[in-house]
Design an enzyme around this catalytic site. Structure first.
Site, PDB file in Angstrom:
ATOM      1  N   GLU A  93      -4.971   2.328  -4.314  1.00 21.96           N
ATOM      2  CA  GLU A  93      -3.408   2.607  -4.138  1.00 21.96           C
ATOM      3  C   GLU A  93      -2.791   1.204  -3.742  1.00 21.96           C
ATOM      4  OE1 GLU A  93      -5.174   4.231  -0.275  1.00 21.96           O
ATOM      5  OE2 GLU A  93      -5.804   4.027  -2.343  1.00 21.96           O
ATOM      6  N   ASP A  97      -2.363   9.711  -9.928  1.00 20.55           N
ATOM      7  CA  ASP A  97      -2.103   8.665 -11.095  1.00 20.55           C
ATOM      8  C   ASP A  97      -0.692   8.636 -11.339  1.00 20.55           C
ATOM      9  OD1 ASP A  97      -4.817   8.350 -11.230  1.00 20.55           O
ATOM     10  OD2 ASP A  97      -5.042   9.433 -13.027  1.00 20.55           O
ATOM     11  N   HIS A 103      -5.739  14.474  -8.665  1.00 22.53           N
ATOM     12  CA  HIS A 103      -5.929  13.082  -9.088  1.00 22.53           C
ATOM     13  C   HIS A 103      -4.967  12.789 -10.088  1.00 22.53           C
ATOM     14  CE1 HIS A 103      -8.989  11.413  -6.636  1.00 22.53           C
ATOM     15  NE2 HIS A 103      -9.656  12.607  -6.685  1.00 22.53           N
ATOM     16  N   ASN A 128      -3.394  13.066  -3.459  1.00 20.98           N
ATOM     17  CA  ASN A 128      -4.402  13.499  -4.357  1.00 20.98           C
ATOM     18  C   ASN A 128      -5.259  14.659  -3.665  1.00 20.98           C
ATOM     19  OD1 ASN A 128      -4.779  11.407  -6.100  1.00 20.98           O
ATOM     20  ND2 ASN A 128      -6.006   9.994  -4.835  1.00 20.98           N
ATOM     21  N   ASP A 171       0.865  -1.268  -0.089  1.00 21.18           N
ATOM     22  CA  ASP A 171       0.017   0.001  -0.110  1.00 21.18           C
ATOM     23  C   ASP A 171       0.853   1.300  -0.118  1.00 21.18           C
ATOM     24  OD1 ASP A 171      -3.202   1.034   0.630  1.00 21.18           O
ATOM     25  OD2 ASP A 171      -1.688   2.129   1.778  1.00 21.18           O
TER      26      ASP A 171
END
Length: 348
Positions: free
Chosen positions: A259, A233, A229, A224, A216
């Site tokens: 994630e 990404d 976003h 974010n 994770d």
């Protein structure tokens, strides 16, 4: 699409449901594009589905549902329907191709049957012949029938050759569609569906050793919320690039969702897996990322990981649960670390 939803969109309630979908999209500030409408159909049809959970997470975080986000959601959660559509299209072409081959074979069969009848007539004529003239006619008839049979056979062979090429092309296309349906669009890693299938197969085989690791990205929501976003990404793609370099041999790397990532290590011991995960963690944290659009310093990206050894007879869900518990132990322990599930049980 569930059977209930299929009935709704094709029944008297279709217009009312469509208005409801549009109203919900407007409340969420989502543009009424065709893709968004499809996503919201499934979202409202089953509010407990993985797609619905992900949309609820995005809405709770006040995320903007951009075209890129919609494409990601569709690629991750709607591959099965799209795969079925493309398989149906390819299947229709394959059906036409096979029907054409069957027709060519039927014609060749009729020609061969006619040729057999001609030979039978020739045999009768030879037995009754008492002059050269009937024999001459007989030879001419046989020659004509032979030429006709050869022509039909050549046509059949040509048609079969063409059909074999078309069928090979269709198989290649179906394999490509299958790969796309099993691939996460954003990271190009295997997606959750592909991971679930591989985990099921690995546990069903009963082969040992097998280790499952869950990874994770720490504080991903902060990326974010702070940078948007698109930057999030960028972080996901960076981590997936590092993970890809460790996917050699029999290892299987997938984007687990959001994630989170998952790695299956078949045939490897705990010491080797721990060393690999520590190397991944250190390599990811070794670079300070910069935002592409502004060159702002994003700081270091760190990972938390947990892994569990497969126990013979254990279900995929149980193995996944233990690996997940190890991951959350890493989170509670301060993040940026790796935890092995058995260590937790021994400590308990």
């Amino acid at each position: 699409m569930t059977a209930e939803l299929e009935t709704t969109v094709r029944g008297p309630q279709a217009y009312a449901f469509a208005h409801h979908v549009i109203d919900e999209m407007e409340k969420a500030g989502v543009w009424p594009t065709r893709l968004n409408f499809e996503l919201w159909l499934h979202y409202l049809d089953d509010r407990e589905s993985p797609l619905a959970c992900e949309i609820d997470r995005l809405l709770a975080a006040s995320a903007i549902i951009s075209d890129e986000v919609s494409e990601r959601l569709a690629a991750e959660f709607l591959p099965r329907g799209r795969l079925s559509e493309q398989i149906r299209d390819a299947g229709a072409v394959l059906d036409r191709e096979l029907a054409s081959v069957a027709n060519a074979i039927a014609k060749a069969h009729k020609t061969q049957a006619d040729y057999g009848d001609t030979l039978a007539d020739a045999s009768n004529t030879i037995e009754a012949a008492d002059a050269a003239s009937p024999l001459k006619a007989l030879v001419g008839g046989l020659s004509t029938a032979t030429k006709r049979a050869r022509r039909e056979t050549a046509v059949l062979e040509k048609r079969l050759e063409t059909s074999n090429k078309e069928i090979a092309r269709l198989r290649e296309h179906l394999e490509e569609v299958r790969r796309e349906a099993m691939t996460d669009a954003l990271t190009s890693l295997a997606n959750r569906k592909a991971f679930d299938e591989r985990l099921e197969q690995s546990c069903a085989s009963g082969d040992a050793p097998l280790i499952l690791a869950i990874i994770d990205i720490d504080h991903f929501k902060r990326f974010n919320d702070t940078w948007g976003h698109q930057t999030g990404d960028q972080v996901l793609r960076y981590v997936s690039t590092v993970l890809s370099r460790f996917s050699g041999g029999n290892r299987f790397v997938a984007r687990f969702g959001g994630e989170e990532f998952a790695i299956l290590f078949p045939g490897e011991g705990a010491g080797t897996v721990l060393a690999a995960l520590e190397t991944i963690r250190e390599e990811v944290a070794s670079r300070a990322l910069r935002r592409r659009s502004t060159n702002d310093d994003l700081g270091k990206v760190t990972l938390s990981a947990g892994f569990a050894d497969y126990r013979p007879g254990e279900s995929p869900a149980a193995l996944l649960e233990r690996a997940d518990a190890a991951l959350y132990a890493s989170k509670r322990g301060g993040r940026n670390r790796v935890t092995r599930a058995p260590a937790l049980e021994n400590a308990a």
